[in-house]
Design an enzyme around this catalytic site. Structure first.
Site, PDB file in Angstrom:
ATOM      1  N   ASP A  57      38.491  47.170  48.106  1.00  0.00           N
ATOM      2  CA  ASP A  57      39.432  46.412  47.266  1.00  0.00           C
ATOM      3  C   ASP A  57      40.656  47.285  46.996  1.00  0.00           C
ATOM      4  O   ASP A  57      40.548  48.354  46.386  1.00  0.00           O
ATOM      5  CB  ASP A  57      38.752  46.030  45.944  1.00  0.00           C
ATOM      6  CG  ASP A  57      39.621  45.128  45.070  1.00  0.00           C
ATOM      7  OD1 ASP A  57      40.765  44.807  45.483  1.00  0.00           O
ATOM      8  OD2 ASP A  57      39.153  44.745  43.980  1.00  0.00           O
ATOM      9  N   LYS A 115      37.378  34.506  40.220  1.00  0.00           N
ATOM     10  CA  LYS A 115      37.183  35.028  38.860  1.00  0.00           C
ATOM     11  C   LYS A 115      37.613  33.913  37.919  1.00  0.00           C
ATOM     12  O   LYS A 115      38.787  33.539  37.892  1.00  0.00           O
ATOM     13  CB  LYS A 115      38.077  36.248  38.615  1.00  0.00           C
ATOM     14  CG  LYS A 115      37.648  37.498  39.347  1.00  0.00           C
ATOM     15  CD  LYS A 115      38.553  38.658  38.986  1.00  0.00           C
ATOM     16  CE  LYS A 115      38.216  39.874  39.814  1.00  0.00           C
ATOM     17  NZ  LYS A 115      39.220  40.942  39.657  1.00  0.00           N
ATOM     18  N   LYS A 174      31.251  47.867  46.854  1.00  0.00           N
ATOM     19  CA  LYS A 174      32.700  47.670  47.039  1.00  0.00           C
ATOM     20  C   LYS A 174      33.400  48.942  46.591  1.00  0.00           C
ATOM     21  O   LYS A 174      33.194  49.409  45.470  1.00  0.00           O
ATOM     22  CB  LYS A 174      33.135  46.465  46.216  1.00  0.00           C
ATOM     23  CG  LYS A 174      34.604  46.405  45.831  1.00  0.00           C
ATOM     24  CD  LYS A 174      34.942  45.042  45.237  1.00  0.00           C
ATOM     25  CE  LYS A 174      35.946  45.157  44.098  1.00  0.00           C
ATOM     26  NZ  LYS A 174      36.231  43.851  43.470  1.00  0.00           N
ATOM     27  N   LEU A 175      34.197  49.502  47.491  1.00  0.00           N
ATOM     28  CA  LEU A 175      34.944  50.718  47.159  1.00  0.00           C
ATOM     29  C   LEU A 175      36.374  50.359  46.821  1.00  0.00           C
ATOM     30  O   LEU A 175      37.036  49.622  47.562  1.00  0.00           O
ATOM     31  CB  LEU A 175      34.963  51.685  48.359  1.00  0.00           C
ATOM     32  CG  LEU A 175      33.622  52.143  48.931  1.00  0.00           C
ATOM     33  CD1 LEU A 175      33.868  53.093  50.108  1.00  0.00           C
ATOM     34  CD2 LEU A 175      32.777  52.822  47.849  1.00  0.00           C
ATOM     35  N   LYS A 176      36.857  50.883  45.727  1.00  0.00           N
ATOM     36  CA  LYS A 176      38.268  50.719  45.404  1.00  0.00           C
ATOM     37  C   LYS A 176      39.056  51.673  46.293  1.00  0.00           C
ATOM     38  O   LYS A 176      38.659  52.833  46.465  1.00  0.00           O
ATOM     39  CB  LYS A 176      38.491  51.069  43.924  1.00  0.00           C
ATOM     40  CG  LYS A 176      37.877  50.042  42.974  1.00  0.00           C
ATOM     41  CD  LYS A 176      38.655  48.744  43.036  1.00  0.00           C
ATOM     42  CE  LYS A 176      38.245  47.791  41.928  1.00  0.00           C
ATOM     43  NZ  LYS A 176      39.026  46.554  41.955  1.00  0.00           N
ATOM     44  N   ASN A 231      43.512  46.160  45.405  1.00  0.00           N
ATOM     45  CA  ASN A 231      44.294  45.714  44.244  1.00  0.00           C
ATOM     46  C   ASN A 231      45.798  45.779  44.504  1.00  0.00           C
ATOM     47  O   ASN A 231      46.564  46.364  43.728  1.00  0.00           O
ATOM     48  CB  ASN A 231      43.927  46.517  42.989  1.00  0.00           C
ATOM     49  CG  ASN A 231      42.576  46.111  42.430  1.00  0.00           C
ATOM     50  OD1 ASN A 231      41.624  46.883  42.472  1.00  0.00           O
ATOM     51  ND2 ASN A 231      42.459  44.882  41.935  1.00  0.00           N
ATOM     52  N   ASP A 290      42.147  38.082  45.830  1.00  0.00           N
ATOM     53  CA  ASP A 290      41.749  38.122  44.422  1.00  0.00           C
ATOM     54  C   ASP A 290      42.988  37.732  43.612  1.00  0.00           C
ATOM     55  O   ASP A 290      43.194  36.551  43.295  1.00  0.00           O
ATOM     56  CB  ASP A 290      41.231  39.540  44.095  1.00  0.00           C
ATOM     57  CG  ASP A 290      40.932  39.771  42.614  1.00  0.00           C
ATOM     58  OD1 ASP A 290      41.247  38.916  41.781  1.00  0.00           O
ATOM     59  OD2 ASP A 290      40.382  40.843  42.276  1.00  0.00           O
ATOM     60  N   GLY A 300      34.439  40.219  39.133  1.00  0.00           N
ATOM     61  CA  GLY A 300      34.151  40.625  37.760  1.00  0.00           C
ATOM     62  C   GLY A 300      35.365  41.260  37.117  1.00  0.00           C
ATOM     63  O   GLY A 300      36.313  41.658  37.804  1.00  0.00           O
ATOM     64  N   SER A 307      31.047  47.389  42.061  1.00  0.00           N
ATOM     65  CA  SER A 307      32.406  47.832  42.359  1.00  0.00           C
ATOM     66  C   SER A 307      32.516  49.298  41.954  1.00  0.00           C
ATOM     67  O   SER A 307      32.269  49.644  40.802  1.00  0.00           O
ATOM     68  CB  SER A 307      33.389  46.966  41.562  1.00  0.00           C
ATOM     69  OG  SER A 307      34.708  47.419  41.722  1.00  0.00           O
ATOM     70  N   GLU A 359      39.761  43.327  50.211  1.00  0.00           N
ATOM     71  CA  GLU A 359      40.210  42.475  49.109  1.00  0.00           C
ATOM     72  C   GLU A 359      41.642  42.843  48.718  1.00  0.00           C
ATOM     73  O   GLU A 359      41.965  44.022  48.516  1.00  0.00           O
ATOM     74  CB  GLU A 359      39.246  42.704  47.937  1.00  0.00           C
ATOM     75  CG  GLU A 359      39.436  41.802  46.745  1.00  0.00           C
ATOM     76  CD  GLU A 359      38.370  42.094  45.670  1.00  0.00           C
ATOM     77  OE1 GLU A 359      37.332  42.716  45.990  1.00  0.00           O
ATOM     78  OE2 GLU A 359      38.594  41.714  44.512  1.00  0.00           O
TER      79      GLU A 359
HETATM   80  O1  OSB Z   1      40.023  43.763  41.420  1.00  0.00           O
HETATM   81  O2  OSB Z   1      38.040  43.084  41.266  1.00  0.00           O
HETATM   82  C1  OSB Z   1      38.995  43.671  40.789  1.00  0.00           C
HETATM   83  C2  OSB Z   1      37.962  45.195  37.452  1.00  0.00           C
HETATM   84  C3  OSB Z   1      39.086  44.962  36.704  1.00  0.00           C
HETATM   85  C4  OSB Z   1      40.166  44.361  37.287  1.00  0.00           C
HETATM   86  C5  OSB Z   1      40.123  43.981  38.628  1.00  0.00           C
HETATM   87  C6  OSB Z   1      38.986  44.202  39.383  1.00  0.00           C
HETATM   88  C7  OSB Z   1      37.898  44.856  38.789  1.00  0.00           C
HETATM   89  C8  OSB Z   1      36.692  45.227  39.501  1.00  0.00           C
HETATM   90  C9  OSB Z   1      35.431  45.397  38.688  1.00  0.00           C
HETATM   91  O3  OSB Z   1      36.657  45.465  40.680  1.00  0.00           O
HETATM   92  C10 OSB Z   1      34.532  44.267  38.887  1.00  0.00           C
HETATM   93  C11 OSB Z   1      33.371  44.276  37.941  1.00  0.00           C
HETATM   94  O4  OSB Z   1      33.495  43.788  36.805  1.00  0.00           O
HETATM   95  O5  OSB Z   1      32.306  44.746  38.339  1.00  0.00           O
HETATM   96 MG    MG Z   2      39.808  42.712  43.186  1.00  0.00          MG
END
Ligand code: OSB
Ligand code: MG
Length: 375
Positions: free
Chosen positions: A196, A270, A169-171, A198, A246, A298, A143, A221
């Protein structure tokens, strides 16, 4: 087992590189570790759990201090009271002993995890064996956080791809979406790529989200808010990229609703977010029965949660690479023996329980707070 005490140990771990998502920038992680001291058939046993709540309630309603408080004031006293009334504590029974507390799934998950570790250690069984997992390694995805400039992002991705991560995976967030995806696609060709958000978008952003369609992403995501199940279903009919949930999936129930509504064709599982590894398995089974793909997400776990996730991700429904990267993706020095990535995969731990434990000297060095809760 009979639990004698549970230590709530808060540790501080600096990140190797700031991790920016649509909801925050993290420069350090404060995992809350649970150490269960119990006896099984007269023999003393230790078990370790990890609470994945972040420091602030920006990803989920739970957060570090709140989780510790919920454990200390309600969950553990409730569990000890039930034990005093004759409950035989097992990973399968702790959930019922904490059911009177609404929510607080990440806190509950950590208790179940520690009890499960103790139980499996005492029986000399690995978590993988317990799950019936026969795979010895799971594919490792990474990520990648939001950067201030495209070249910096490309440098990060370049490094991870060179290391051998099999999926990136790109935020994303409004203003950092089409451009970075286009740049990464152009530079790295047909790598397995997903994004992702969020929960950073609204249904009215559909025109922007549609502009991601040409990039052949594995999935997007959590584009919309946690409670926008119906709106995710509407969005799914308006964009080509498969939607993965998620934040919205907090239980097998919400997973069932999301699937029935057509809000998700993929689910990020998760264990902490859904209340534990047992519920995670139930969601896996439900998804398999419905033809929905799952992968293991994660939460910047230490080697404890990371190892447990690697075993879980060995179940057959986990058909997409998880956010199960090596310890060094986030930490210079993990609190356990580091989880390593080799040939694009992470080994499924084979030792009893989750197969790893905190290294005592590092635990001492990283601990910022420790509370003992006794029966
Ligand atoms: O949205 O997947 C998520 C980390 C913290 C909170 C939410 C997310 C994440 C990550 C990191 O994307 C995932 C990782 O632990 O590699
Ligand atoms: Mg996520």
């Amino acid at each position: 087992m009979h639990i004698e005490k549970i230590d709530l140990i808060t540790v501080r771990m600096p990140l190797v590189h700031p991790f920016t998502t649509s909801f925050s920038t993290q420069t350090e992680r404060y995992p809350l570790l649970l150490r269960v001291t119990a006896s099984i058939d007269g023999r003393s046993v230790i078990g370790w759990g990890e609470c994945v709540a972040l420091k602030e309630p920006f990803y989920s309603p739970e957060y570090l201090d709140g989780a510790r408080e919920a454990l200390q004031r309600f969950l553990l006293p409730g569990l000890f009271a039930t034990q005093a009334q004759g409950l035989r504590v097992t990973a399968q029974s702790v959930g019922a002993a904490m059911r009177h507390v609404v929510g607080h799934r990440m806190a509950k998950a950590a208790v179940e995890m520690a009890v499960l570790d103790a139980q499996l250690r005492s029986a000399g069984i690995s978590f993988a064996e317990h799950l019936g997992v026969t795979r010895t390694s799971v594919p490792s995805g990474v990520s990648v956080g939001i950067e201030d400039k495209i070249p910096n992002l490309l440098a990060q991705v370049d490094d991870y791809v060179a290391q051998g991560y099999v999926r990136v995976k790109l935020k994303i967030r409004p203003g950092w979406d089409v451009e970075p995806v286009k740049a990464v696609r152009e530079r790295f060709g047909d790598i397995a790529l997903q994004v992702d958000a969020n929960a950073a978008y609204r249904l009215s952003d559909v025109s922007t989200l549609r502009r991601l369609d040409p990039f052949d992403l594995l999935l997007i995501e959590q584009p919309l808010a946690e409670e926008d199940l119906r709106q995710h279903a509407v969005l799914a009919r308006q964009i080509a990229t498969p939607i993965c949930l998620d934040e919205s999936v907090v239980s097998a129930q919400s997973a069932a609703d999301a699937i029935a509504l057509g809000a998700a064709s993929v689910i990020n599982i998760k264990p902490g977010r859904v209340g534990g590894y047992l519920e995670a398995v139930r969601i896996h089974d439900l998804a398999v029965a419905n033809g929905v793909a799952v992968w293991c997400g994660g939460m910047l776990e230490t080697g404890l949660g990371r190892s447990a996730n690697a075993a879980l991700a060995g179940l057959p429904g986990f058909t997409l690479p998880g956010d199960i990267s090596a310890s060094d993706r986030f930490y210079q020095r993990d609190i356990t023996e580091p989880v390593v990535m080799e040939d694009g995969g992470v080994a499924v731990p084979q030792g009893p329980g989750f197969g790893v434990e905190p290294i005592p000297e590092l635990l001492t060095e990283y601990t910022v707070d420790s509370v003992e809760v006794t029966a």
